[in-house]
Design a protein around this motif. Structure first.
Motif, PDB file in Angstrom:
ATOM      1  N   SER A   9      -5.846   4.081 -10.332  1.00  0.00           N
ATOM      2  CA  SER A   9      -5.532   5.490 -10.123  1.00  0.00           C
ATOM      3  C   SER A   9      -6.253   6.378 -11.142  1.00  0.00           C
ATOM      4  CB  SER A   9      -4.010   5.655 -10.256  1.00  0.00           C
ATOM      5  OG  SER A   9      -3.692   7.001 -10.397  1.00  0.00           O
TER       6      SER A   9
ATOM      7  N   ASN B  58      -3.791   7.126   0.459  1.00  0.00           N
ATOM      8  CA  ASN B  58      -4.066   5.870  -0.252  1.00  0.00           C
ATOM      9  C   ASN B  58      -5.430   5.255   0.078  1.00  0.00           C
ATOM     10  OD1 ASN B  58      -3.283   4.832   2.298  1.00  0.00           O
ATOM     11  ND2 ASN B  58      -1.176   4.527   1.567  1.00  0.00           N
TER      12      ASN B  58
ATOM     13  N   PHE C 276      -6.899   2.012  -2.146  1.00  0.00           N
ATOM     14  CA  PHE C 276      -6.688   0.594  -1.821  1.00  0.00           C
ATOM     15  C   PHE C 276      -8.000  -0.183  -1.664  1.00  0.00           C
ATOM     16  CE2 PHE C 276      -6.041   2.479   2.535  1.00  0.00           C
ATOM     17  CZ  PHE C 276      -7.049   1.811   3.219  1.00  0.00           C
TER      18      PHE C 276
ATOM     19  N   GLY D  34      -0.138   1.797  -3.420  1.00  0.00           N
ATOM     20  CA  GLY D  34      -1.376   2.524  -3.114  1.00  0.00           C
ATOM     21  C   GLY D  34      -1.127   4.022  -3.080  1.00  0.00           C
ATOM     22  N   THR D  35      -0.046   4.419  -2.427  1.00  0.00           N
ATOM     23  CA  THR D  35       0.270   5.852  -2.343  1.00  0.00           C
ATOM     24  C   THR D  35       0.601   6.380  -3.737  1.00  0.00           C
ATOM     25  OG1 THR D  35       1.229   5.311  -0.216  1.00  0.00           O
ATOM     26  CG2 THR D  35       1.556   7.549  -0.982  1.00  0.00           C
TER      27      THR D  35
ATOM     28  N   VAL E 211      -2.680   6.919  -5.576  1.00  0.00           N
ATOM     29  CA  VAL E 211      -3.522   8.056  -5.167  1.00  0.00           C
ATOM     30  C   VAL E 211      -2.866   9.379  -5.559  1.00  0.00           C
ATOM     31  CG1 VAL E 211      -2.789   8.559  -2.763  1.00  0.00           C
ATOM     32  CG2 VAL E 211      -5.173   8.733  -3.398  1.00  0.00           C
TER      33      VAL E 211
ATOM     34  N   ASP F 282       0.812  -1.209   0.000  1.00  0.00           N
ATOM     35  CA  ASP F 282       0.000   0.000   0.000  1.00  0.00           C
ATOM     36  C   ASP F 282       0.850   1.266   0.000  1.00  0.00           C
ATOM     37  OD1 ASP F 282      -2.372   1.506   0.280  1.00  0.00           O
ATOM     38  OD2 ASP F 282      -2.065   1.609   2.446  1.00  0.00           O
TER      39      ASP F 282
END
Ligand SMILES: NC(=O)C1=CN([C@@H]2O[C@H](COP(=O)(O)OP(=O)(O)OC[C@H]3O[C@@H](n4cnc5c(N)ncnc54)[C@H](OP(=O)(O)O)[C@@H]3O)[C@@H](O)[C@H]2O)C=CC1
Ligand SMILES: CC(=O)C(=O)O
Ligand SMILES: [Mg+2]
Length: 522
Positions: A448, A420, A424, A232-233, A236, A228
């Motif tokens: 994204s 995130n 996620f 994930g970051t 985002v 993540d």
């Protein structure tokens, strides 16, 4: 018949009143909500979903940071699984203790070694796994019984934990890398055996381990895996940047390919974001080398250049080869050299975006993009109010932890939250519904882009770059549907039922599979 005073929506109102009566004592609110989840799960999720902007900061960043710091003191009852180095050789049996094995589909696994920007908290990191999974449920529609919070106890190097008689974890220093590798291999094999339908999200591992275990398992584990903090970051922030870059370019007249991004912080989050942001440039038709060239990194020693001795592996890809002067150290002088259009903070350095820095960005750009992304809010590189005032309202802003809207010179400004948590839940839900074998880069990237596309006209008109948090379920549905589509294109899906569905049918399928609490809130 239920007396009217006990009707469900009255109980909902009563519970909300009890929560709000705690005023500004956010940790008390966290404890109240944790207990509520344990004795009335439906009510907990009803309250969370109906009041996302108010409750999210209590169960997630920033309050979850406080809860982690105090976890061994506020602990009431176990909510997840602890797997310790002492379980080595017996991990499968430990996992089998979990009561809902057949239903389990998603886990968040941390080893507590880098909790938000707060460092090594050992097993006190468990609230991170719990909080992220609450967002999987509220944000995307996972059934509560399908979620499994895990905290690995491999020791802690935090002297506060080691000295605290109430510390819940092993009172020993962290094990070495070879021992950790052997433990992780056994853990991942055991996970696949005990929970064959699970998707594993790695969370808040220290940077070297975050990269190492993502690389080690993403192609080889028998269950799908993603990290993540890296992926994930990255997803985002790419999404926010896609929308921000257009706004910024509209104001400056600069081509999208002319953006330059300067990162303060080159850990797992910074490097993960940069790899994803590169795809913004490649999507404009740039080569990989040209895309990489638009990105600059600063770590604790200054601008990262390739000639620096003993450069850590994860920093090498973005190290500059085109700078040969004396080392550039300060953020302000590096801004003078780079002339960035966007400044991202993933440094854990509270206040690093000073007035001088922010004003410099505003001199260089009619609409500077400034994202202080470090968590929790006490570590944010700058505050929303400051960014608005120092740029006279011109900034395009997103932070890792939430800030309130701010009225300046009679106009209300809305901060974005580049966290995130926007992606996620949807990526995980799409991955699980597709029964994917792997989480591919393209699934993450398209998750994204689905988030970037999800803005309504009203949100765009207000200059927002992320959708309102109140729409997170709707947005996660769109992300999940896109993720399934890409999993099919990349042939990593195993759910035959979905194979012939068009995008509209996929969206309906995701909606139908989303769980909702039964409590009425109105
Ligand atoms: N918004 C979001 O969704 C997310 C936010 N984050 C946040 O990002 C932050 C960083 O996480 P992560 O990358 O894992 O952490 P790391 O500790 O791995 O990285 C921190 C980076 O900041 C650098 N740094 C530290 N001090 C300074 C300084 N004085 N000047 C310049 N750079 C400095 C470090 O340099 P060096 O390498 O030299 O030590 C390192 O590169 C955390 O606060 C975390 O909460 C993380 C994930 C998601
Ligand atoms: C948000 C998150 O994952 C972090 O700060 O680590
Ligand atoms: Mg994290």
């Amino acid at each position: 018949m239920t007396p009217p005073a006990l009707a469900q929506n009255n109980q909902y109102k009563r519970t909300l009143l009890q929560l709000r009566s705690k005023g500004e004592r956010n940790l008390e609110k966290y404890i109240f909500l944790s207990s509520l989840k344990q004795y009335d799960e439906d009510m907990f999720y009803a309250i969370l979903m109906a009041n996302m902007p108010e409750i999210c900061p209590l169960i997630y960043t920033p309050t979850v940071g406080e809860a982690c710091l105090e976890f061994s003191h506020i602990f009431r009852k176990p909510e997840g699984l602890y797997v310790s180095i002492e379980d080595k050789g017996n991990i499968k049996n430990i996992l089998k203790i979990w009561p809902k094995k057949a239903e389990t589909r998603i886990t968040v696994v941390t080893d507590g070694s880098r909790i938000l920007g707060l460092g090594d908290l050992g097993v006190n990191g468990m609230p991170i796994s719990i909080g992220k999974l609450s967002l999987y449920i509220a944000g995307a529609g996972f059934k509560p019984e399908s979620t499994l919070p895990i905290c690995l106890d491999l020791g802690t190097n935090n002297p506060k934990n080691l000295e605290d008689p109430l510390y819940l974890g092993l009172r020993q220093k962290r094990v070495g890398d070879a021992e950790m590798d052997a433990f992780m291999d056994e853990f991942m094999d055991a996970m696949a055996e005990v929970f064959p339908k699970i998707l594993v999200q790695f969370e808040d591992f220290s940077t070297e381990h975050a990269f190492h275990y993502l690389d080690r398992y993403r192609h080889t584990a028998k269950v799908p895996v993603f990290n993540d903090d890296i992926q994930g970051t990255g997803a985002v922030v790419l999404s926010g940047f896609v929308n921000a870059a257009k706004l910024s370019s509209d104001a400056s007249g600069r081509a999208l390919t002319d953006h330059k991004v300067l990162f303060l912080g080159a850990g797992s989050a910074g490097v993960g974001v940069a790899k994803q942001v590169m795809s913004f440039f490649t999507l404009q038709g740039m080569s990989e080398a040209d895309a990489r060239n638009r990105i600059y990194f600063i770590d604790s020693q200054g601008l990262i250049t390739a000639d620096r001795p003993k450069l850590q592996e994860h920093k090498k890809y973005f190290a500059r080869t085109d700078y040969s002067g004396p080392p550039l150290k300060g953020l302000s002088e590096i801004i003078d050299y780079v002339k960035p259009t966007a400044l991202f903070g993933l440094s854990t350095m509270k206040g690093a975006f000073t007035q001088e820095v922010v004003e410099k960005m505003a001199v260089l750009n009619p609409r500077p993009i400034i994202f202080p992304l470090s968590n929790p809010v006490s570590l944010s590189e700058c505050e929303f109010k400051e960014a608005i005032e120092w740029t006279d309202g011109k900034v395009i802003f997103a932070s890792g932890s939430p800030f309130l809207p701010y009225t300046y010179k009679g106009k209300e400004y809305y901060p974005g939250q580049g966290n995130n948590m926007y992606v996620f839940p949807g990526i995980g839900f799409g991955g699980v519904l597709a029964k994917c074998t792997h989480v591919t880069n393209s699934m993450v990237e398209n998750g994204s882009l689905a988030l970037a596309d999800s803005l309504t006209q009203e949100e765009r008109d207000l200059g927002m770059i992320y959708p309102r948090l109140t729409r997170v379920r709707e947005v996660s549905t769109q992300i999940a549907a896109r993720v399934i589509h890409i999993a099919q294109e990349e042939k990593v899906d195993r759910n035959n039922v979905l194979r012939n569905m068009d995008d509209h049918a996929l969206l309906e399928y995701v909606q139908k599979r989303s769980w909702y609490p039964s409590v009425k809130t109105t």
